[in-house]
Design an enzyme around this catalytic site. Structure first.
Site, PDB file in Angstrom:
ATOM      1  N   LYS A   1       0.838  -1.205   0.000  1.00 15.89           N
ATOM      2  CA  LYS A   1       0.000   0.000   0.000  1.00 15.89           C
ATOM      3  C   LYS A   1       0.877   1.261   0.000  1.00 15.89           C
ATOM      4  CE  LYS A   1      -3.804  -2.437   2.176  1.00 15.89           C
ATOM      5  NZ  LYS A   1      -4.552  -2.815   3.375  1.00 15.89           N
TER       6      LYS A   1
ATOM      7  N   GLN B   1      -4.255  -1.515   9.658  1.00 19.02           N
ATOM      8  CA  GLN B   1      -4.288  -2.842   9.038  1.00 19.02           C
ATOM      9  C   GLN B   1      -4.921  -3.857   9.994  1.00 19.02           C
ATOM     10  OE1 GLN B   1      -3.308  -3.548   5.795  1.00 19.02           O
ATOM     11  NE2 GLN B   1      -4.217  -5.555   6.179  1.00 19.02           N
TER      12      GLN B   1
ATOM     13  N   ASP C   1     -10.798   3.082   4.287  1.00 20.21           N
ATOM     14  CA  ASP C   1     -11.199   1.674   4.188  1.00 20.21           C
ATOM     15  C   ASP C   1     -12.728   1.559   4.084  1.00 20.21           C
ATOM     16  OD1 ASP C   1      -9.149  -0.169   3.975  1.00 20.21           O
ATOM     17  OD2 ASP C   1      -8.780  -0.287   6.140  1.00 20.21           O
TER      18      ASP C   1
END
Ligand code: NAP
Length: 283
Positions: free
Chosen positions: A53, A97, A120
């Site tokens: 990412k 994460q 997200d």
């Protein structure tokens, strides 16, 4: 003849080209898109995901920060870091994460991220916006699946779409995005007695289960679009999806479309995370 491949790598590249151009324009105006990624613990798969990412951010000209903490990092300290990033004007997207270590409540962490920076799209607010059709940041994996379906040229209005899997991060938002695109949507899960009963008549099937060979050749309609989200290992240790790929591809015939694993949904997930960060920076 077998079904056509939906090339997630090529589509990703095209979308990232557009993202990089828009990011450069924003940067020239003094607002370079910025993503903060936080990793708590030493899960090797998570370490690879966050590295990818951050690398993708660099490739598209974004500013990025990676904060790594060991598995004993406590929840209060993590929430304090999120609060600091919420207030940081150079950061437009924040991602923690998952999974986090067991002593940390993932819901509290997700809800601590400012709605405008929830790239997200996992917060209750973002999920509610999707549910009610309001603008907002959409979860990257289903968002990417929508782009893959769009790339086939199939108009979803009036089509029957089946989603296998109902997780909050993939299955449920996927079903809502398909509904928003005017498909007639069926959601299947581990309690569905006969998956084939639903998939055999489907124009689109999105499989997000995490189990090899969940979708087999006898379960698809010729000409359908199949999106394989699953990530599994086969007996040789190679990455594979949830779809019995070669047999399903043959059964779909030349009018059908199918994503490979790897090279389908995976590259699109990071691309749509970048798209969300750009959207947050442009807002
Ligand atoms: P998850 O949270 O474990 O959810 C799996 C879903 O599959 C659940 O809703 C479960 O039903 C359902 N299911 C399990 N067994 C089933 C069966 N035999 N028949 C029908 N449905 C069944 O997983 P997830 O996070 O959604 O991820 C799914 C897969 O996608 C995993 O392989 C994951 O690694 C992969 N993934 C890939 C990407 C990418 O970027 N490529 C991103 C995210 C996830 P219940 O709700 O009834 O338990």
């Amino acid at each position: 003849m077998t079904a056509q491949l939906i090339d997630g790598v090529a589509l990703s590249k095209a979308i990232r080209g557009d993202i990089a151009a828009r990011a450069a324009a924003l940067a020239a105006a003094g607002r370079r898109p910025g993503l903060a990624v936080i990793l708590v613990g030493d899960d090797p798969a998570s370490a690879v995901y966050v590295r990818n990412k951050v690398k993708a951010c660099g490739d598209c000209g974004f500013h990025s920060v990676l904060e790594r903490y060991d598995a004993t990092f406590d929840e209060a300290a993590l929430l304090a870091r999120i609060a600091a990033l919420n207030a940081d004007p150079a950061i437009h997207g924040i991602l923690v994460q998952m999974p986090v270590p067991r002593h940390i409540d993932p819901h509290r962490v997700i809800e601590a991220i400012a709605t405008a920076k929830d790239v997200d799209g996992f917060s209750v607010h973002s999920a509610g916006a999707l549910m009610t059709g309001l603008p907002g940041l959409r979860p990257a994996t289903p968002y990417g699946c929508m782009k893959l379906i769009e790339s086939t040229g199939m108009a979803l209005k009036g089509r029957h779409a089946v989603v296998i899997g109902r997780s909050n991060t993939v299955g449920k938002p996927m079903a809502l995005l398909l509904l928003q695109a005017h498909a007639t949507v069926t959601v299947c899960h581990s309690g569905t007695p006969d998956l084939g009963l639903h998939t055999r008549g489907a124009d689109v099937v999105v499989v997000a289960v995490g189990r090899r060979n969940t979708l087999t050749a006898d379960m698809v309609k010729p000409g359908a679009v199949i999106i394989d989200v699953g990530m599994n290992r086969n007996d040789e240790g190679k990455l594979c999806g949830d779809v019995d790929f070669a047999a399903v591809r043959a059964a779909l015939g030349p009018a059908g479309f199918i994503t490979p694993v790897p090279g389908g949904v995976g590259p699109m997930t990071i691309t749509m995370l970048l798209a969300n960060t750009l959207q947050a920076a442009e807002a």
